[in-house]
Design a protein around this motif. Sequence first.
Motif, mmCIF file in Angstrom:
data_model
loop_
_atom_site.group_PDB
_atom_site.id
_atom_site.type_symbol
_atom_site.label_atom_id
_atom_site.label_comp_id
_atom_site.label_asym_id
_atom_site.label_seq_id
_atom_site.Cartn_x
_atom_site.Cartn_y
_atom_site.Cartn_z
ATOM 1 N N LEU A 1 -42.447 45.660 -1.628
ATOM 2 C CA LEU A 1 -41.137 45.070 -1.885
ATOM 3 C C LEU A 1 -40.078 46.164 -1.999
ATOM 4 O O LEU A 1 -38.978 46.031 -1.471
ATOM 5 N N ALA A 2 -40.441 47.275 -2.675
ATOM 6 C CA ALA A 2 -39.494 48.380 -2.794
ATOM 7 C C ALA A 2 -39.178 48.959 -1.416
ATOM 8 O O ALA A 2 -38.017 49.217 -1.078
ATOM 9 N N GLU A 3 -40.222 49.112 -0.612
ATOM 10 C CA GLU A 3 -40.000 49.618 0.748
ATOM 11 C C GLU A 3 -39.076 48.699 1.530
ATOM 12 O O GLU A 3 -38.184 49.141 2.246
ATOM 13 N N MET A 4 -39.332 47.392 1.383
ATOM 14 C CA MET A 4 -38.519 46.439 2.126
ATOM 15 C C MET A 4 -37.066 46.491 1.683
ATOM 16 O O MET A 4 -36.152 46.432 2.501
ATOM 17 N N ALA A 5 -36.851 46.614 0.374
ATOM 18 C CA ALA A 5 -35.477 46.696 -0.127
ATOM 19 C C ALA A 5 -34.775 47.913 0.464
ATOM 20 O O ALA A 5 -33.632 47.828 0.942
ATOM 21 N N ALA A 6 -35.472 49.060 0.481
ATOM 22 C CA ALA A 6 -34.876 50.278 1.021
ATOM 23 C C ALA A 6 -34.557 50.106 2.502
ATOM 24 O O ALA A 6 -33.476 50.480 2.981
ATOM 25 N N THR A 7 -35.499 49.508 3.247
ATOM 26 C CA THR A 7 -35.283 49.324 4.675
ATOM 27 C C THR A 7 -34.102 48.386 4.920
ATOM 28 O O THR A 7 -33.270 48.626 5.803
ATOM 29 N N LEU A 8 -34.051 47.317 4.137
ATOM 30 C CA LEU A 8 -32.946 46.367 4.313
ATOM 31 C C LEU A 8 -31.601 47.031 4.042
ATOM 32 O O LEU A 8 -30.622 46.791 4.743
ATOM 33 N N LEU A 9 -31.597 47.904 3.020
ATOM 34 C CA LEU A 9 -30.352 48.603 2.696
ATOM 35 C C LEU A 9 -29.924 49.472 3.877
ATOM 36 O O LEU A 9 -28.770 49.425 4.323
ATOM 37 N N ALA A 10 -30.883 50.221 4.428
ATOM 38 C CA ALA A 10 -30.572 51.064 5.579
ATOM 39 C C ALA A 10 -30.102 50.202 6.748
ATOM 40 O O ALA A 10 -29.117 50.516 7.427
ATOM 41 N N ASP B 1 -23.368 35.792 -0.610
ATOM 42 C CA ASP B 1 -22.137 35.374 0.066
ATOM 43 C C ASP B 1 -21.925 36.241 1.298
ATOM 44 O O ASP B 1 -21.710 37.440 1.194
ATOM 45 N N PHE B 2 -22.017 35.632 2.469
ATOM 46 C CA PHE B 2 -21.868 36.402 3.706
ATOM 47 C C PHE B 2 -20.427 36.402 4.209
ATOM 48 O O PHE B 2 -20.155 36.796 5.323
ATOM 49 N N GLY B 3 -19.512 35.895 3.405
ATOM 50 C CA GLY B 3 -18.112 35.907 3.809
ATOM 51 C C GLY B 3 -17.756 34.700 4.662
ATOM 52 O O GLY B 3 -18.524 33.747 4.773
ATOM 53 N N ARG B 4 -16.562 34.772 5.248
ATOM 54 C CA ARG B 4 -16.089 33.656 6.069
ATOM 55 C C ARG B 4 -16.014 34.070 7.519
ATOM 56 O O ARG B 4 -15.715 35.208 7.841
ATOM 57 N N SER B 5 -16.296 33.149 8.370
ATOM 58 C CA SER B 5 -16.186 33.414 9.801
ATOM 59 C C SER B 5 -14.727 33.551 10.185
ATOM 60 O O SER B 5 -13.877 32.773 9.732
ATOM 61 N N ILE B 6 -14.420 34.569 10.983
ATOM 62 C CA ILE B 6 -13.045 34.754 11.443
ATOM 63 C C ILE B 6 -12.681 33.663 12.438
ATOM 64 O O ILE B 6 -11.587 33.112 12.431
ATOM 65 N N GLU B 7 -13.646 33.316 13.272
ATOM 66 C CA GLU B 7 -13.402 32.379 14.352
ATOM 67 C C GLU B 7 -13.288 30.947 13.825
ATOM 68 O O GLU B 7 -12.402 30.207 14.187
ATOM 69 N N TYR B 8 -14.258 30.579 12.957
ATOM 70 C CA TYR B 8 -14.319 29.175 12.534
ATOM 71 C C TYR B 8 -13.645 28.925 11.200
ATOM 72 O O TYR B 8 -13.529 27.795 10.760
ATOM 73 N N GLY C 1 -27.722 26.407 18.218
ATOM 74 C CA GLY C 1 -28.480 27.012 17.127
ATOM 75 C C GLY C 1 -27.866 28.322 16.690
ATOM 76 O O GLY C 1 -26.769 28.705 17.118
ATOM 77 N N VAL C 2 -28.594 29.029 15.862
ATOM 78 C CA VAL C 2 -28.126 30.292 15.317
ATOM 79 C C VAL C 2 -28.031 31.357 16.415
ATOM 80 O O VAL C 2 -27.143 32.201 16.409
ATOM 81 N N GLY C 3 -28.937 31.295 17.376
ATOM 82 C CA GLY C 3 -28.934 32.261 18.463
ATOM 83 C C GLY C 3 -27.671 32.162 19.299
ATOM 84 O O GLY C 3 -27.028 33.166 19.621
ATOM 85 N N LEU D 1 -28.721 40.789 9.839
ATOM 86 C CA LEU D 1 -29.424 41.142 8.616
ATOM 87 C C LEU D 1 -30.576 40.165 8.347
ATOM 88 O O LEU D 1 -31.673 40.574 7.943
ATOM 89 N N ILE D 2 -30.340 38.895 8.627
ATOM 90 C CA ILE D 2 -31.391 37.899 8.388
ATOM 91 C C ILE D 2 -32.572 38.137 9.332
ATOM 92 O O ILE D 2 -33.736 38.044 8.935
ATOM 93 N N ILE D 3 -32.264 38.497 10.580
ATOM 94 C CA ILE D 3 -33.354 38.766 11.536
ATOM 95 C C ILE D 3 -34.204 39.938 11.045
ATOM 96 O O ILE D 3 -35.436 39.876 11.037
ATOM 97 N N VAL D 4 -33.536 40.994 10.599
ATOM 98 C CA VAL D 4 -34.283 42.147 10.084
ATOM 99 C C VAL D 4 -35.145 41.730 8.894
ATOM 100 O O VAL D 4 -36.326 42.084 8.794
ATOM 101 N N ALA D 5 -34.558 40.917 7.997
ATOM 102 C CA ALA D 5 -35.295 40.501 6.809
ATOM 103 C C ALA D 5 -36.510 39.671 7.192
ATOM 104 O O ALA D 5 -37.611 39.881 6.665
#
Lengths: 319, 334
Positions: A11-20, A79-86, A264-266, A286-290
């Motif tokens: 889990l610690a490794e994953m947190a570090a990787t996600l941060l990077a 919170d991933f923020g707001r979409s500029i487009e939508y 879809g999301v893609g 970020l979600i794909i990496v996670a």
Amino acid sequence: MTFLRFALRRLAEMAATLLAASFLIFGAMYLAPGNPASFLLSGRSASPEAFRAINAQYHLNDPFWQQYLRWLGQVLRGDFGRSIEYRTPVSTLLASRLPSTLLLVAMALALVVVIGLALGWTGAVRGGATDSTILVATTFAVGTPSFVAAVLLQGLFSVKLGWFPSSGTGSGPASMLWHLTLPALALAHYLIGMLARVTRSAMLEVMGHEHVTVARSRGVPERAVIRRHVFRNTLGTVLTMGGLIVSTLLICTVLVETAFSVNGVGQLLDLSTTTKDFPVVQAISLIIVAIFMIVNFLVDLLLPLVDPRVTLGTRGGAV
Amino acid sequence: MTTPAETTLDMRGLRLHLPGAARPVLAGIDLTVAERETVALVGESGSGKSLTSRSVLRLLPPGATTEGVIAVQGEDVLAMNAKRLRHLRTHTAAMIFQDPRAAINPLRRVGDFLTESLRLNADLSDDTAAERAARMLDAVGLGERVLGQYPGQLSGGMLQRVMIASALMGDPALILADEPTTALDVTTQAEVVGLLDDLRERFGTGLLFVTHDLGLAAAISDRVYVMYAGRIAETGPAQAMFERPRHPYTAALLRSTPRLATPQGRLAAIKGQPPSLREELTGCPFAARCAFTTPVCTEELPPHVPVRSEPTRLVACHHSDELADQLAESALHD
Ligand SMILES: Nc1ncnc2c1ncn2[C@@H]1O[C@H](COP(=O)(O)OP(=O)(O)O)[C@@H](O)[C@H]1O
Ligand SMILES: [Mg+2]
């Protein structure tokens, strides 16, 4: 190593990787040519005021570090923020598009596992002409890019035969299944070929092991020999491919959803990349990496269950 | 109880041909194992011992063709259908292999290994099979605990005991042991051989013991077959044969075997190489390496003839009678 220590370490490794990863993803957006504000306003004669307003709303004039840390702080709070487009929260946007992508990926995954394993098994066990045919087919499947597969599938099954719609998502479960069949095939074909080949060669390798001959010599029926001593022993190898399979599905779903106009999301990722809708692109990346990391974590957890010789945290050659 | 039909194993004229070989790998093997008898099959590596013992379970290399009869309790193995063959392998004859670590699937528990054949052939319920497995483990000196363990958790010697227990699961009439101690360390070797001998006695099975170790063969067996290049060179009761070998190959093997009787433990490896499968052979297969070769040896295949005044012994050597004293002498002293 105890389970708890292993889990904590990973889990610690994953947190570090996600941060990077988050840093790289944000940095890439920052460095990408073009400015979301100018894109938004392109074609319109925007007043400098409007331009400034957008820059202020999205903090586009702040230094990189400030922008990054603000974004990271929000993401950590979900919170991933707001979409500029939508102009809607990214999470709302994702939630509305998630069902079709989930269904599509699940269908493709099922196809990959069922057809890939079945083809690999059949080729290895039957040999001869059956095996050669499967080899040719899987070579073809692996060599065909997703967008070509999409065009071929649409041409054959929707234009010519009219069995399946060539685009769209449908509404309601049955209609969605029907609409997503061709996209799922386009998404799965490469991995079906891959998995079939890996399974086939792993099974052939195991068939050469002495314990398989010994099982036969002990009167174990042939089908049981294949199932219990050959196929069973390839599960470790197959499971190790889990990470690759899931990440390939996630990445290719962008192409496939675009080709089949699946909402879809893609498809959203594809659209947002062209419109420089940074918050959306960042969130999806970020979600794909996670997901990729979580799948690999699960594979590592499951591997010792499949192969008693593997202890937690040491991936070995499982045959 | 020694009519041919009731002999546990009766192999007659077994010939085995492999694709790409210039001559049969097994060129007419006659071999019997009576009820409760221990028979050793010895010879250098490559002489065809494994192929001979494996063919009793019809465990043949791909593309192999056979002639002859291998009768196990009167039924020809080479003519069995798939169902009879499974029955043979589950209940009548069982094999113990050289390297137990390679012979047992590392991903399955010992209990599964022991019971699977009986369970999958629907011969025994799971519970009965598990009970029997526990009893067989006890017979080979292992606890019930082992049932739940994986092969990787056991030593080589323990695994070979598991292998022996598994051979006994179906209460077989015949056990084939193909160099069952070669992969084990010396102390374990002795234990495993002792155990095998005990169990053979206790369960009343015949035993075909394949080994390249003549000392071991002499210690464990009633009768011995000496094999060379796919043929039986000589056969007879262990003691008589090793005291007075009648085939130069047997004598050479004895000379290359460490024995208490050998002064200074001088060992003479047999000079030369066994003939390759790519060579056709006329005459005696051992002629090229034999110290007593005469023209007839390279021209005529020596038939198996009974040794004079010892009708239970057969030898295939043109000069067996003339060489008798010399061979006996050389085997002991060189
Ligand atoms: N599967 C096989 N394919 C081809 N040749 C084989 C095979 N098994 C054994 N042989 C050949 O048959 C001969 C006898 O082998 P084997 O019975 O294993 O001898 P041994 O057990 O006495 O050492 C050897 O020359 C070996 O190379
Ligand atoms: Mg051998």
